[in-house]
Design an enzyme around this catalytic site. Structure first.
Site, PDB file in Angstrom:
ATOM      1  N   ASN A 280       0.855  -1.179   0.000  1.00  0.00           N
ATOM      2  CA  ASN A 280       0.000   0.000   0.000  1.00  0.00           C
ATOM      3  C   ASN A 280       0.891   1.227   0.000  1.00  0.00           C
ATOM      4  O   ASN A 280       1.992   1.206   0.563  1.00  0.00           O
ATOM      5  CB  ASN A 280      -0.909   0.005   1.237  1.00  0.00           C
TER       6      ASN A 280
ATOM      7  N   TYR B 159       1.241  10.598   3.927  1.00  0.00           N
ATOM      8  CA  TYR B 159       1.029  10.998   5.315  1.00  0.00           C
ATOM      9  C   TYR B 159       2.196  11.887   5.732  1.00  0.00           C
ATOM     10  O   TYR B 159       3.361  11.499   5.583  1.00  0.00           O
ATOM     11  CB  TYR B 159       0.971   9.769   6.235  1.00  0.00           C
ATOM     12  N   ARG B 160       1.900  13.044   6.264  1.00  0.00           N
ATOM     13  CA  ARG B 160       2.967  13.968   6.628  1.00  0.00           C
ATOM     14  C   ARG B 160       3.874  13.352   7.699  1.00  0.00           C
ATOM     15  O   ARG B 160       3.433  12.553   8.531  1.00  0.00           O
ATOM     16  CB  ARG B 160       2.381  15.290   7.105  1.00  0.00           C
TER      17      ARG B 160
ATOM     18  N   ASP C  53      -2.937  23.590   8.485  1.00  0.00           N
ATOM     19  CA  ASP C  53      -3.613  22.652   7.591  1.00  0.00           C
ATOM     20  C   ASP C  53      -4.406  23.346   6.490  1.00  0.00           C
ATOM     21  O   ASP C  53      -4.410  24.564   6.361  1.00  0.00           O
ATOM     22  CB  ASP C  53      -4.522  21.722   8.416  1.00  0.00           C
TER      23      ASP C  53
ATOM     24  N   GLU D 154      -1.859   0.989  -5.796  1.00  0.00           N
ATOM     25  CA  GLU D 154      -1.683   2.350  -6.302  1.00  0.00           C
ATOM     26  C   GLU D 154      -0.690   2.408  -7.458  1.00  0.00           C
ATOM     27  O   GLU D 154      -0.799   3.269  -8.341  1.00  0.00           O
ATOM     28  CB  GLU D 154      -1.222   3.277  -5.173  1.00  0.00           C
TER      29      GLU D 154
ATOM     30  N   TRP E  61      -0.675   8.643  10.704  1.00  0.00           N
ATOM     31  CA  TRP E  61      -1.710   7.732  10.229  1.00  0.00           C
ATOM     32  C   TRP E  61      -3.029   8.024  10.939  1.00  0.00           C
ATOM     33  O   TRP E  61      -3.154   7.799  12.151  1.00  0.00           O
ATOM     34  CB  TRP E  61      -1.333   6.285  10.524  1.00  0.00           C
TER      35      TRP E  61
END
Length: 376
Positions: free
Chosen positions: A166, A170-171, A279, A230, A184
């Site tokens: 996968n 994610y930062r 954000d 992906e 996560w």
């Protein structure tokens, strides 16, 4: 046109005068964000900083921050071209008759060639070195952020039960030269795989790719079903397979033409405070406890380019990636809800809080049915 890697995409942007090259020294702490934010708000060019304070590596930002550059990166004139192609594939009536099946052969012929191709030698492993994140031009985006963040990472994990890989975006908050946070969320596939390792009591291997071709970067953000790799989707967008190479320290396969690879593990019993982080909405997301990523090796090209992005009040680069999802996945939404005519995620809603949906209304409260379907 499928780009082999980020470097070739940047070269093409230079030829088309779609990127500004900055040679004066810039500070990765807040200054790059200020410049990129100002340029984004004016729908300006991509930016390449060749002289980032404290690092030998150039940095690129805002590479996909307009429709023109996003379309170029995905090799199309319009995002709707991809949607129309998918809709054509999903039109089952085209395969009913013998004539229809024969006519479909040229259309379906490329599909077997979109699967990832494993290679034994890769540009991303030209240099193998001990981890030191201090060498990378990692930015601090906003004044009240918890620290510096790697904001455009492709995080590769592997399901311990079925071996399927996968990748998600994610930062990663940098704690020191060898560790970062791993952001996560509970609903993310990476977190689900993490929980499987927790049940097995095993340390979780992770490899993070920094800097890939535009289609591979976008694929990492796409809301794909769990059973679809992906990298297969990236191959479909590129119309050629993504080359993958085995990580040096674990069994995870990563894009062979990435600029950097961070290899390491997540300790299942360790959590650390992550955040705050400026954000999408223009507000800070709050601090919370998240797993920790320990880096064991960094591999890279001999002359890599470090990619990054910033998020905040729109328009920003992430808005255009969100628009790609809106257009590309519209045919799949229509499969579930045939009454949908079109959908629009306004940039002002930052793809979290606002969707405008056009439907073929057939009965009272029909809109409610569609609404509940989309929520589900």
């Amino acid at each position: 046109m499928a780009y082999k890697d980020l470097s070739r995409f940047i070269s093409d942007l230079e030829k088309r005068n779609l990127i500004d090259i900055i040679d004066v020294e810039v500070d990765p702490e807040l200054e790059i964000t200020e410049i990129a934010d100002r340029v984004s708000k004016k729908f300006g060019k991509a930016l390449k900083f060749n002289n980032v304070k404290g690092s030998e590596f150039p940095l690129v930002i805002n590479t996909l921050g307009t429709y023109e550059r996003l379309n170029l990166g995905l090799g199309v004139e319009s995002l709707d071209d991809i949607a129309e192609e998918i809709e054509d594939y999903l039109d089952l009536s085209a395969y009913v008759t013998l004539k229809g099946k024969i006519k479909a052969i040229p259309k379906l012929a490329p599909l077997p060639f979109i699967f990832p191709k494993k290679v034994g030698k890769a540009p991303c492993q030209e240099v193998v070195e001990e981890p030191n994140l201090d060498k990378l031009p990692i930015i601090k985006c906003w004044p009240q952020d918890g620290g510096k963040y790697i904001t455009l990472p492709l995080v590769f994990t592997k399901d311990p039960e079925n071996g399927q890989q996968n990748v998600g975006m994610y930062r990663l908050q940098v704690y020191d030269k060898k560790t970062t946070g791993m952001h996560w969320h509970l609903h993310k596939d990476g977190r689900e795989i993490y929980e499987k390792y927790r049940k097995l009591g095993k340390r979780m291997p992770v490899s993070v790719a920094l800097g890939s071709d535009p289609a591979t970067i976008y694929a990492a953000t796409a809301p794909l079903p769990k059973m679809i790799d992906e990298m297969i989707f990236a191959g479909y967008l590129r119309k050629k397979p993504v080359e993958l190479v085995k990580s040096v320290t674990n069994d995870i396969y990563v894009p062979a033409n990435a600029e950097f690879i961070l290899e390491g593990y997540v300790d299942l019993d360790e959590l650390r405070l992550e955040g705050p982080f400026g954000d999408h909405t223009g507000y800070y997301s709050l601090s919370d406890m998240y797993p920790v990523f320990h880096i064991e090796k960094i591999t890279r090209k001999e002359r890599p380019i470090y990619p990054t992005t910033i998020v905040g009040k729109p328009p920003m680069e992430d808005c255009y990636l969100g628009k790609a999802t809106e257009r590309i996945f519209l045919p799949l939404m229509k499969m579930q809800c045939p009454e949908i005519v079109d959908i629009d995620f306004p940039l002002e809603g930052v793809f979290h809080n606002c969707a405008i949906v056009s439907i073929k209304k057939a009965f009272p409260l029909h809109a409610n049915k569609v609404l509940y379907s989309l929520w589900g």
